[in-house]
Design a protein around this motif. Sequence first.
Motif, PDB file in Angstrom:
ATOM      1  N   ALA A  81       6.658   4.574   9.417  1.00  0.00           N
ATOM      2  CA  ALA A  81       6.637   4.932  10.839  1.00  0.00           C
ATOM      3  C   ALA A  81       5.204   4.973  11.358  1.00  0.00           C
ATOM      4  O   ALA A  81       4.912   4.509  12.468  1.00  0.00           O
ATOM      5  CB  ALA A  81       7.323   6.284  11.044  1.00  0.00           C
ATOM      6  N   ALA A  82       4.295   5.519  10.545  1.00  0.00           N
ATOM      7  CA  ALA A  82       2.880   5.548  10.937  1.00  0.00           C
ATOM      8  C   ALA A  82       2.328   4.134  11.047  1.00  0.00           C
ATOM      9  O   ALA A  82       1.543   3.827  11.959  1.00  0.00           O
ATOM     10  CB  ALA A  82       2.077   6.348   9.910  1.00  0.00           C
ATOM     11  N   GLY A  83       2.746   3.252  10.132  1.00  0.00           N
ATOM     12  CA  GLY A  83       2.307   1.860  10.185  1.00  0.00           C
ATOM     13  C   GLY A  83       2.783   1.156  11.436  1.00  0.00           C
ATOM     14  O   GLY A  83       2.038   0.392  12.059  1.00  0.00           O
ATOM     15  N   ARG A  84       4.030   1.405  11.810  1.00  0.00           N
ATOM     16  CA  ARG A  84       4.545   0.790  13.033  1.00  0.00           C
ATOM     17  C   ARG A  84       3.843   1.335  14.266  1.00  0.00           C
ATOM     18  O   ARG A  84       3.562   0.599  15.217  1.00  0.00           O
ATOM     19  CB  ARG A  84       6.066   1.043  13.145  1.00  0.00           C
ATOM     20  N   ARG A  85       3.516   2.631  14.213  1.00  0.00           N
ATOM     21  CA  ARG A  85       2.897   3.279  15.381  1.00  0.00           C
ATOM     22  C   ARG A  85       1.442   2.880  15.554  1.00  0.00           C
ATOM     23  O   ARG A  85       1.004   2.563  16.675  1.00  0.00           O
ATOM     24  CB  ARG A  85       3.004   4.810  15.199  1.00  0.00           C
ATOM     25  N   TRP A  86       0.677   2.854  14.475  1.00  0.00           N
ATOM     26  CA  TRP A  86      -0.762   2.663  14.589  1.00  0.00           C
ATOM     27  C   TRP A  86      -1.239   1.256  14.251  1.00  0.00           C
ATOM     28  O   TRP A  86      -2.313   0.852  14.702  1.00  0.00           O
ATOM     29  CB  TRP A  86      -1.487   3.668  13.695  1.00  0.00           C
ATOM     30  N   LEU A  87      -0.457   0.520  13.458  1.00  0.00           N
ATOM     31  CA  LEU A  87      -0.909  -0.821  13.039  1.00  0.00           C
ATOM     32  C   LEU A  87      -0.003  -1.930  13.547  1.00  0.00           C
ATOM     33  O   LEU A  87      -0.331  -3.109  13.384  1.00  0.00           O
ATOM     34  CB  LEU A  87      -0.992  -0.898  11.501  1.00  0.00           C
ATOM     35  N   GLY A  88       1.132  -1.567  14.125  1.00  0.00           N
ATOM     36  CA  GLY A  88       2.066  -2.589  14.588  1.00  0.00           C
ATOM     37  C   GLY A  88       2.751  -3.307  13.437  1.00  0.00           C
ATOM     38  O   GLY A  88       3.138  -4.480  13.562  1.00  0.00           O
ATOM     39  N   VAL A  89       2.927  -2.612  12.297  1.00  0.00           N
ATOM     40  CA  VAL A  89       3.553  -3.222  11.133  1.00  0.00           C
ATOM     41  C   VAL A  89       5.033  -3.421  11.411  1.00  0.00           C
ATOM     42  O   VAL A  89       5.727  -2.503  11.858  1.00  0.00           O
ATOM     43  CB  VAL A  89       3.370  -2.322   9.884  1.00  0.00           C
ATOM     44  N   GLN A  90       5.524  -4.613  11.124  1.00  0.00           N
ATOM     45  CA  GLN A  90       6.938  -4.908  11.278  1.00  0.00           C
ATOM     46  C   GLN A  90       7.628  -4.731   9.936  1.00  0.00           C
ATOM     47  O   GLN A  90       7.773  -5.676   9.163  1.00  0.00           O
ATOM     48  CB  GLN A  90       7.126  -6.343  11.794  1.00  0.00           C
ATOM     49  N   ALA A  91       7.996  -3.521   9.597  1.00  0.00           N
ATOM     50  CA  ALA A  91       8.639  -3.231   8.310  1.00  0.00           C
ATOM     51  C   ALA A  91       9.628  -2.105   8.461  1.00  0.00           C
ATOM     52  O   ALA A  91       9.494  -1.252   9.295  1.00  0.00           O
ATOM     53  CB  ALA A  91       7.586  -2.865   7.277  1.00  0.00           C
ATOM     54  N   ARG A 103       7.981   7.388   2.162  1.00  0.00           N
ATOM     55  CA  ARG A 103       8.055   5.984   2.569  1.00  0.00           C
ATOM     56  C   ARG A 103       8.362   5.865   4.061  1.00  0.00           C
ATOM     57  O   ARG A 103       7.718   5.099   4.787  1.00  0.00           O
ATOM     58  CB  ARG A 103       9.117   5.251   1.757  1.00  0.00           C
ATOM     59  N   GLN A 104       9.343   6.630   4.532  1.00  0.00           N
ATOM     60  CA  GLN A 104       9.716   6.545   5.937  1.00  0.00           C
ATOM     61  C   GLN A 104       8.585   7.010   6.856  1.00  0.00           C
ATOM     62  O   GLN A 104       8.338   6.408   7.909  1.00  0.00           O
ATOM     63  CB  GLN A 104      10.984   7.372   6.187  1.00  0.00           C
ATOM     64  N   LEU A 105       7.895   8.075   6.463  1.00  0.00           N
ATOM     65  CA  LEU A 105       6.787   8.572   7.277  1.00  0.00           C
ATOM     66  C   LEU A 105       5.634   7.581   7.332  1.00  0.00           C
ATOM     67  O   LEU A 105       5.067   7.323   8.407  1.00  0.00           O
ATOM     68  CB  LEU A 105       6.293   9.915   6.727  1.00  0.00           C
ATOM     69  N   LEU A 106       5.297   6.984   6.190  1.00  0.00           N
ATOM     70  CA  LEU A 106       4.199   6.021   6.166  1.00  0.00           C
ATOM     71  C   LEU A 106       4.559   4.749   6.918  1.00  0.00           C
ATOM     72  O   LEU A 106       3.717   4.165   7.611  1.00  0.00           O
ATOM     73  CB  LEU A 106       3.818   5.700   4.717  1.00  0.00           C
ATOM     74  N   LEU A 132       0.835  -1.202   0.000  1.00  0.00           N
ATOM     75  CA  LEU A 132       0.000   0.000   0.000  1.00  0.00           C
ATOM     76  C   LEU A 132       0.874   1.258   0.000  1.00  0.00           C
ATOM     77  O   LEU A 132       0.579   2.231  -0.705  1.00  0.00           O
ATOM     78  CB  LEU A 132      -0.907  -0.020   1.238  1.00  0.00           C
ATOM     79  N   VAL A 133       1.947   1.217   0.787  1.00  0.00           N
ATOM     80  CA  VAL A 133       2.878   2.350   0.824  1.00  0.00           C
ATOM     81  C   VAL A 133       3.495   2.585  -0.551  1.00  0.00           C
ATOM     82  O   VAL A 133       3.587   3.719  -1.027  1.00  0.00           O
ATOM     83  CB  VAL A 133       3.982   2.105   1.877  1.00  0.00           C
ATOM     84  N   SER A 134       3.910   1.506  -1.203  1.00  0.00           N
ATOM     85  CA  SER A 134       4.507   1.623  -2.536  1.00  0.00           C
ATOM     86  C   SER A 134       3.525   2.234  -3.536  1.00  0.00           C
ATOM     87  O   SER A 134       3.899   3.059  -4.377  1.00  0.00           O
ATOM     88  CB  SER A 134       4.968   0.250  -3.032  1.00  0.00           C
ATOM     89  N   GLN A 135       2.249   1.836  -3.434  1.00  0.00           N
ATOM     90  CA  GLN A 135       1.250   2.381  -4.348  1.00  0.00           C
ATOM     91  C   GLN A 135       1.016   3.864  -4.098  1.00  0.00           C
ATOM     92  O   GLN A 135       0.836   4.643  -5.041  1.00  0.00           O
ATOM     93  CB  GLN A 135      -0.069   1.616  -4.204  1.00  0.00           C
ATOM     94  N   CYS A 136       1.061   4.284  -2.849  1.00  0.00           N
ATOM     95  CA  CYS A 136       0.901   5.701  -2.528  1.00  0.00           C
ATOM     96  C   CYS A 136       2.054   6.516  -3.114  1.00  0.00           C
ATOM     97  O   CYS A 136       1.847   7.630  -3.617  1.00  0.00           O
ATOM     98  CB  CYS A 136       0.839   5.893  -1.011  1.00  0.00           C
ATOM     99  N   ILE A 137       3.252   5.963  -3.058  1.00  0.00           N
ATOM    100  CA  ILE A 137       4.407   6.657  -3.630  1.00  0.00           C
ATOM    101  C   ILE A 137       4.282   6.750  -5.145  1.00  0.00           C
ATOM    102  O   ILE A 137       4.614   7.776  -5.755  1.00  0.00           O
ATOM    103  CB  ILE A 137       5.709   5.945  -3.225  1.00  0.00           C
ATOM    104  N   ILE A 138       3.794   5.679  -5.772  1.00  0.00           N
ATOM    105  CA  ILE A 138       3.584   5.703  -7.226  1.00  0.00           C
ATOM    106  C   ILE A 138       2.605   6.809  -7.600  1.00  0.00           C
ATOM    107  O   ILE A 138       2.797   7.526  -8.591  1.00  0.00           O
ATOM    108  CB  ILE A 138       3.070   4.333  -7.707  1.00  0.00           C
ATOM    109  N   VAL A 139       1.551   6.969  -6.819  1.00  0.00           N
ATOM    110  CA  VAL A 139       0.575   8.029  -7.093  1.00  0.00           C
ATOM    111  C   VAL A 139       1.206   9.405  -6.902  1.00  0.00           C
ATOM    112  O   VAL A 139       0.950  10.333  -7.676  1.00  0.00           O
ATOM    113  CB  VAL A 139      -0.664   7.862  -6.188  1.00  0.00           C
ATOM    114  N   MET A 140       2.064   9.541  -5.879  1.00  0.00           N
ATOM    115  CA  MET A 140       2.752  10.816  -5.678  1.00  0.00           C
ATOM    116  C   MET A 140       3.624  11.154  -6.883  1.00  0.00           C
ATOM    117  O   MET A 140       3.608  12.284  -7.385  1.00  0.00           O
ATOM    118  CB  MET A 140       3.607  10.752  -4.414  1.00  0.00           C
ATOM    119  N   LEU A 141       4.372  10.169  -7.376  1.00  0.00           N
ATOM    120  CA  LEU A 141       5.214  10.401  -8.546  1.00  0.00           C
ATOM    121  C   LEU A 141       4.356  10.682  -9.784  1.00  0.00           C
ATOM    122  O   LEU A 141       4.732  11.477 -10.647  1.00  0.00           O
ATOM    123  CB  LEU A 141       6.117   9.193  -8.786  1.00  0.00           C
TER     124      LEU A 141
END
Length: 221
Positions: free
Chosen positions: A211-221, A206-209, A151-160
């Motif tokens: 970090a948000a994933g680790r903070r709010w979803l517990g994503v290990q990435a 990418r780093q901000l998203l 999902l993060v990668s797709q958001c970056i693609i849309v930004m580009l």
Amino acid sequence: MTEQLHFSELWPHWPELLAGVWITVQLTVMATAGGLALGILGAAIRSGRPSWLSRIWGAYVELIRNTPFVVQLFFIVFGLPNMGLKMTAGEAALLAMIVNLGAYSTEIVRAGIQVTPKGQWEAGRVLGLTRAQTFIRIVLPPALQRIYPALVSQCIIVMLGSSVVSQVSYEELTFAANLIQSRTFLSFEVYLVTAGIYLILSIAMRQLLLAAGRRWLGVQA
């Protein structure tokens, strides 16, 4: 003869580039929020029981995923006014990015939901939760954990991809770069600097998203 580079001549034009960066950032933030919300809604619809709404949403997803973003943008900018729906270049750019990200994120989120054990749905019913409550509280969080990097990668693609909106004279980063190049004729310098800015934006996003994933979803990435 060795070609001389003239990066110093771009210095007077930094305010224009920074203004373009700011517009790109604003556009990206709003499009990401709107596109992800649309994608989650679409994933919920597509993961439910087959219905006319699910089929319509599926058609929307296939249409967006199989047509170029620039064509989608031109349709919104030039096609919708013929139907009586007029908007500014900024509004059209934002709508196009939200619609595009919404289609792609629908399928990404749905992929995470599809591997969710059926026992989680049953657990929600046992607890007396409605299907919507079960989806939001029990099914969606682990599904987002599974697919968050994609999902993060797709958001970056849309930004580009936001660089395309310069084609409708929306004054984001690429528009500013094109304008500066037309004034200075320093094509190599202008577009090298612009590419560097997009690289920085991509890494920062990418780093901000993540970090948000680790903070709010517990994503290990």
